[in-house]
Write an enzyme that holds these catalytic residues in place. Structure first.
Site, PDB file in Angstrom:
ATOM      1  N   GLU A 279       0.766  -1.360   0.014  1.00 12.70           N
ATOM      2  CA  GLU A 279      -0.003   0.166   0.072  1.00 12.70           C
ATOM      3  C   GLU A 279       1.009   1.152  -0.068  1.00 12.70           C
ATOM      4  OE1 GLU A 279      -2.467  -0.967   3.643  1.00 12.70           O
ATOM      5  OE2 GLU A 279      -3.927  -1.515   2.361  1.00 12.70           O
ATOM      6  N   CYS A 377     -10.995   1.053   7.253  1.00 12.24           N
ATOM      7  CA  CYS A 377     -10.892   2.298   7.385  1.00 12.24           C
ATOM      8  C   CYS A 377     -11.473   3.336   6.659  1.00 12.24           C
ATOM      9  CB  CYS A 377      -9.185   2.510   7.377  1.00 12.24           C
ATOM     10  SG  CYS A 377      -8.612   1.551   5.763  1.00 12.24           S
TER      11      CYS A 377
END
Lengths: 634, 634
Positions: A279, A377
């Protein structure tokens, strides 16, 4: 001052939720959707998945090691939205706090034994941001008390160590709590967390220390790198520390990192973080459209960072990037129904996605929005960001107000009460109407793409009272009902105002071809279309026509077409295209160049483009933002 | 028959280490390097890292859950190489085997509790392959006994369940043990493992079931997908099962999957697996040069698979792909000193790598070869593959022998004793000299790129004895000392042979431009150069000149240049190029097309290219296989 970021100094001061009210429109509708649908959706899923039960002591514990933070992000959103469920959810959290302020449902018996991956300080960071939101919208209560006890615990435990958290977030939270309470130790703790990082402060991990920005001290870094959300959250905290401690060197370091990141590591949508594996940001110019990770949370972090840099410097380029990211990333992350979300935001999808079933692995999601993820998230981050969105619209300085983003609504500050009317981003006219007599400078951002923008000023119907200048040059141009050209940056109108006076900004909304820098290897030979602040894409439901066979003829300009759906104000586009005949299969590396529209042949056609943020709302589809440029006719 | 793959039926039969001997040359040198350096290097590192101590019962256990398999891969290499350390290392392994044949240093107390990730059957697979290698090169001993006991244990434990292993490998190992021993149950067990997969046979995992090919039964799959090594090892086992059970449908399914994978999911180097995140194949045409994962082990698996398909079908395209993968992947994986390795094999590296320190995370390795990895499948896999390399060179059928790969050495089979002399891949001439009077058809592969190849035949000096045809058409062309054109496929010479007769194949070695299919988005607007079987690349030590600024002028043909280093027979190339002026930084998406050499300007220069397999041997460098095509002069 109901504001997520409230620096004590800087070129501009933010106007908060108490000063800016959004009316229905592109963003006003989304803020309403968030308050009425998204926040409840998140709450429901976290009950269903047991993440809230973790605070109730139910065992076995469920969710990932950082799931506490999701409840805190949602609490922050509830605080900004004035949501009635907040007190009860805050009470659930409060009961799990230990006597010394420690609070974590995963690591309670095993505190701080894995700072690299444990996320304990990260979770506190979100708890503290929720507490600050509550303090600024409501005042002290159970949630603010819990947040302050947690912050005090952190200061006691970490002030004199060399440790920090594998996931930055605590830094900006502590600075904000310092701003909200005036307690110096929170700022000092944040400053120490910033300075420790990269010495290094953490142990080695599989991905390497660059993953969590512990490979080099932040003052020495040249560009944002590693895990994108971590890098950008850290940068937010660094700006906050720099501003509050007057550390110009530190601020300049982040500005330089931002500038290089924008030039070399940012997708045209504003998306950041090109790699799936960790990521992370890729190397310079590593910006693949198909495997763009471009996590929704990274775009939110980017908005938070650009906003801080705007406040510190007053430089319009930060607001430009916020706008790009708001319209092409934040708006993309949330489905039109408010109940499903993109985690990754690729710019090219070759295969129509399967509709998601239940909880989706964030590692798997690609082409359709999902109602929930194992790592969720993004939904909660969207919820809190939309709830605080009015705070990003306008700022003030000693001379007046600056309007950075165009949306129907009202802005009240000092001697100015203004109403904004606009069909933006579909149309380019923005009218600012003065609601009450007053004085002060009114600045409107002219986006960097808006070559040919004009500003005009009209007095209230009785023709008296208004005075001052409109447009550039800002001073001394005299009263002028005519439109004057204004350059990108800020168009300024100043003087005395009477109720009914109007300023009108006209932004050019013709669609425009946009080509990549030659160094962006993954985009060589392609083009996209932008219109106003929006990036467009080709979306092909069921992949008919097959997008892999289409190339754009850039010799014909793109043209507006009204959207098919009645009542929908969306502007779609049409471009001239070439459709190649499907090729035979075989070894795909050959002695001849293969370019449809040129020597490669193909048939002429027309291709419809939709705003990128709208894609994926019509079922499984292929999509591409960047289209091959057709060869010249032989 | 010292051969890693020995089918009982098929169009071609492999010739093993006992029939093919390599002399010094491109591959002979590497086989020697492996035997003299690489095998010992692997042994040393596995002692140092404690992976061998795991078999000695030392605790805590060290290494990943599959580290036992690394010792087995090395044992297989030792068996093919006749390495003197084998008996002692085999004894160490043998002592860890349990009474019922179970053998695993990680899961001993906890057998088969995590079939998805445990790798127990995968480890047995490599143990059994080592046992088969020993059986075929030496005969029964302690290692073969351990392997057979393990195989029997697997059959007892898994014959009547629905389970399988998260990592395929056991399938082909069991078929080979069946071939080596004639014990039917090993074949039946392999068949059941193949048929179970995809029903599904395993639990869900984070990456999704496609990761380990459990999403769909193998007969229904259309292309290789998921984790590349897993997919290709499975396909090897499926071919083996299909061949031994006469299951034509199953064989055809794998052939179709291979064909689509070659057309859409294979890099020009033969590398497979484009994604880092899960070491997997991407979607069709997702072939990024910079983030190509192209794991060395996947290329070895691809060679193993293509070899099996060649034996089953006799189709030259499989040998073509093996050659491409040997020269551009296997040869790339190993440094010239035999002691460091690439795990991933990108086709574009933008930033010179830091020299590796100690054990490198396989997730981090990019631009320089490393001596060892936390996951060290690739070094041991290279060791075993090079040790068995002679077995890939030639095959036989009832009529004669087929030479698929060109290398100095000798081939003896049936009535034929042949010596091959060649400077391949640097020069294109291949001479096959008959060493003893005999008869039979001699076929030489003509690679698919070799348009304009010729075959000639010369009789022994006394001018008598040889008869038959050379070249295409294969029969009836009469005796001809002149070179005749031969088309890609196989050039055939047949008849009676006298010692001293020679066949000479001339392959055209002019360097050639190669362009990507338009659907390979990541390569649009680029070109590479191939010469013979080699892919070339630009390598820039220290990135001077900066590769990001260079584009190729395809209007001037590439030209051979001798390598700088004396005594080095490597052929390097030069191409005409354009060097763009470095651009200012800034937002990289603009209204103008940016193409150096055309309207973008730039200065003309010459760029040196090196064989891709040689790159990264001269210190930190940037590299690119695919170069932008310069714009046409305006």
């Amino acid at each position: 001052m109901a504001n997520p970021v409230l620096p004590s100094t800087g070129v501009l001061s933010p106007l908060g939720l108490d000063a800016v009210r959004l009316a229905p429109g592109f963003w006003g509708d989304r803020v309403t959707l968030d308050r009425e649908v998204t926040i409840a959706h998140c709450r429901e899923w976290m009950e269903r998945e047991g993440w809230i039960d973790n605070f109730r002591g139910r065992r076995p514990r469920r969710g990932r090691e950082f799931s506490d933070s999701e409840i805190y992000k949602l609490l922050e959103g509830m605080a900004w939205a004035g949501h009635p469920d907040l007190p009860e959810l805050a009470e659930t959290v409060a009961r799990a706090q230990e006597g010394d302020g420690y609070l974590n449902t995963r690591w309670s018996g095993n505190r701080y034994t894995d700072l690299e991956w444990g996320h304990e300080l990260y979770c506190y960071g979100h708890l503290i941001q929720a507490g600050v939101a509550r303090l600024r919208t409501h005042g002290e209560d159970r949630l603010t008390e819990v947040a302050i006890r947690a912050a005090d615990h952190v200061c006691r435990r970490f002030m004199d160590t060399t440790e920090t958290c594998g996931h930055p977030e605590i830094e900006m939270a502590l600075v904000e709590l310092y701003r909200a309470t005036g307690t110096d130790r929170y700022l000092e703790m944040a400053r120490r967390f910033v300075e420790r990082r990269g010495l290094p402060a953490l142990g080695p991990i599989h991905f390497g220390r660059a993953y969590f920005q512990d490979d080099v001290p932040v003052r020495q870094a040249k560009v944002f790198g590693g895990h994108a959300v971590r890098a950008l959250y850290l940068a937010c905290g660094v700006v906050d520390v720099a501003v509050e401690t007057g550390d110009q060197e530190l601020l300049k370091a982040v500005e330089a990192q931002w500038e290089r990141t924008i030039a070399r590591r940012t997708h045209v949508t504003g998306g950041m973080g090109s790699r799936h594996a960790d990521e992370s940001f890729g190397e310079d110019y590593e910006l693949p459209p198909d495997r763009a990770y471009a996590e929704t949370c990274a775009s939110i972090a980017s908005i938070m960072l650009a906003h801080r840099l705007l406040l510190a410097t007053g430089d319009a380029r930060y607001a430009d990037m916020t706008e790009r990211t708001l319209y092409n990333m934040l708006a993309t992350g949330l489905a039109l129904d408010g109940k499903s979300f993109f985690y990754a935001n690729p710019l090219h999808v070759r295969v129509p996605a399967e509709p998601p079933q239940g909880v989706v692995s964030h590692a798997e999601q690609v082409g359709l929005r999902s109602p929930w993820f194992d790592v969720s998230c993004c939904p909660n981050n969207i919820a809190r960001t939309l709830a605080s969105l009015p705070a990003y619209v306008a700022t003030a300085d000693a001379g007046g107000v600056q309007i950075h983003h165009f949306t129907p609504g009202e802005i009240r500050h000092g001697g100015l009460a203004l109403q904004m009317e606009t069909g933006y981003p579909w149309s380019g006219g923005v009218t600012v109407r003065v609601l009450a007599d007053g004085r002060g400078r009114i600045s409107l951002r002219v986006p960097s793409w808006a070559t040919g923008a004009t500003l005009s000023r009209a007095c209230a119907p009785d023709g008296s009272g208004a005075s001052g200048a409109a447009g550039a040059p800002p001073a001394g141009a005299g009263r002028s009902p005519a439109a004057v050209p204004v350059a990108p940056g800020y168009a300024v109108a100043e003087g005395e105002w009477r109720a009914g006076d109007e300023i009108r900004l006209e932004l050019p909304m013709a669609p425009r071809w946009t080509f990549p820098d030659r160094r962006v290897d993954a985009l060589r030979g392609t083009v996209t279309v932008e219109r106003g602040p929006l990036v467009y894409c080709a979306e092909s439901v069921g992949d008919e026509p097959p997008l892999a066979d289409l190339a754009a003829r850039v010799t014909t300009p793109p043209a507006d077409v009204p959207a098919d759906r009645p009542g929908d104000e969306v502007v779609e586009l049409e471009i001239a295209a070439v459709r190649a005949a499907p090729d035979a299969n075989g070894w795909p590396y050959r002695a001849e160049q293969d370019r449809p529209g040129g020597t490669g042949g193909g048939t002429d056609t027309v291709l419809r483009l939709v705003p990128y943020h709208r894609w994926g709302n019509r079922g499984p589809a292929t999509m591409r933002v960047w289209l091959p440029v057709a060869g010249e006719r032989p």
